[in-house]
Scaffold this motif. Structure first.
Motif, PDB file in Angstrom:
ATOM      1  N   SER A  97       0.819  -1.210   0.000  1.00  0.00           N
ATOM      2  CA  SER A  97       0.000   0.000   0.000  1.00  0.00           C
ATOM      3  C   SER A  97       0.854   1.262   0.000  1.00  0.00           C
ATOM      4  CB  SER A  97      -0.965   0.005   1.177  1.00  0.00           C
ATOM      5  OG  SER A  97      -0.270   0.073   2.389  1.00  0.00           O
ATOM      6  N   CYS A 100       2.050   1.678  -3.589  1.00  0.00           N
ATOM      7  CA  CYS A 100       0.947   2.178  -4.416  1.00  0.00           C
ATOM      8  C   CYS A 100       0.676   3.653  -4.133  1.00  0.00           C
ATOM      9  CB  CYS A 100      -0.312   1.353  -4.188  1.00  0.00           C
ATOM     10  SG  CYS A 100      -0.246  -0.305  -4.857  1.00  0.00           S
ATOM     11  N   LEU A 101       0.737   4.035  -2.857  1.00  0.00           N
ATOM     12  CA  LEU A 101       0.516   5.430  -2.507  1.00  0.00           C
ATOM     13  C   LEU A 101       1.600   6.327  -3.088  1.00  0.00           C
ATOM     14  CD1 LEU A 101      -1.185   7.487  -0.928  1.00  0.00           C
ATOM     15  CD2 LEU A 101       0.323   7.060   1.021  1.00  0.00           C
ATOM     16  N   THR A 138      -4.324   1.564  -3.340  1.00  0.00           N
ATOM     17  CA  THR A 138      -3.888   1.959  -2.000  1.00  0.00           C
ATOM     18  C   THR A 138      -5.003   1.761  -0.989  1.00  0.00           C
ATOM     19  OG1 THR A 138      -2.349   3.585  -2.907  1.00  0.00           O
ATOM     20  CG2 THR A 138      -2.991   3.862  -0.603  1.00  0.00           C
ATOM     21  N   PHE A 141      -5.503  -2.081  -0.410  1.00  0.00           N
ATOM     22  CA  PHE A 141      -4.443  -2.722   0.359  1.00  0.00           C
ATOM     23  C   PHE A 141      -4.374  -2.219   1.795  1.00  0.00           C
ATOM     24  CE2 PHE A 141      -2.444  -3.810  -3.848  1.00  0.00           C
ATOM     25  CZ  PHE A 141      -2.613  -5.178  -3.704  1.00  0.00           C
ATOM     26  N   VAL A 142      -4.732  -0.979   2.044  1.00  0.00           N
ATOM     27  CA  VAL A 142      -4.780  -0.492   3.421  1.00  0.00           C
ATOM     28  C   VAL A 142      -5.877  -1.218   4.194  1.00  0.00           C
ATOM     29  CG1 VAL A 142      -5.420   1.515   4.836  1.00  0.00           C
ATOM     30  CG2 VAL A 142      -3.725   1.757   3.049  1.00  0.00           C
ATOM     31  N   SER A 145      -4.669  -4.663   4.972  1.00  0.00           N
ATOM     32  CA  SER A 145      -3.623  -4.718   5.996  1.00  0.00           C
ATOM     33  C   SER A 145      -4.140  -4.418   7.400  1.00  0.00           C
ATOM     34  CB  SER A 145      -2.463  -3.793   5.631  1.00  0.00           C
ATOM     35  OG  SER A 145      -2.878  -2.454   5.679  1.00  0.00           O
TER      36      SER A 145
END
Length: 158
Positions: A97, A100-101, A138, A141-142, A145
């Motif tokens: 993430s 990606c960010l 992002t 995936f955040v 996670s």
């Protein structure tokens, strides 16, 4: 289930923001236009933006359903077979993430006119595509996670 539904409400808000950002990119590509390139040379890149809108709609539906009934997909990714969570998986998804960010922020800076090192490599429409795709990745995936933090402790077998 209440803590888990709060996570999915945040995901729904993030997907809605991604949808709005993609709408901005489409308006920017169609209405404002480009001086140096024709519209037909960017038809594939612009079609991605429409596909991105459809993907946001599907993800919104799946996230809304997960908010009401619970998520099977995210649970299977983040929680082991013995009902314990894996900190290594959380770290891996957090690193993905962050990557990606960073790509999303870089493409946002390119989109809004900052002349960084790769400005002439891609056209402005591709920077819009990258910006939209990586912000959505992002967000996803955040959520993956941090999902184990929103589960009840008794569900992990502790």
């Amino acid at each position: 289930m209440k803590k888990e539904s709060k996570l999915f409400i945040g995901l729904l808000i993030g997907i809605t923001l991604s949808f709005i950002l993609c709408g901005y990119s489409l308006i920017r590509c169609f209405v404002i236009g480009y001086e140096d390139d024709s519209f037909l040379s960017h038809i594939l890149e612009i079609s991605y933006l429409f596909i991105h809108l459809i993907a946001c709609g599907l993800l919104f539906y799946v996230s809304f359903r997960a908010m009401k009934m619970g998520s099977i997909f995210i649970r299977s990714i983040t929680i082991k077979d013995d009902e314990s969570y894996s900190p290594l998986r959380q770290v891996i998804f957090a690193i993905i993430s962050l990557l990606c960010l960073s790509v999303a922020i870089y493409s946002t800076l390119q989109t809004f006119g900052l002349n960084l090192s790769l400005i002439n490599v891609f056209s402005l429409v591709i920077w819009h595509d990258l910006m939209n795709a990586f912000y959505l990745l992002t967000i996803i995936f955040v959520v993956i996670s941090i999902y184990p933090f929103f589960k009840n402790k008794k569900e992990f077998g502790e």
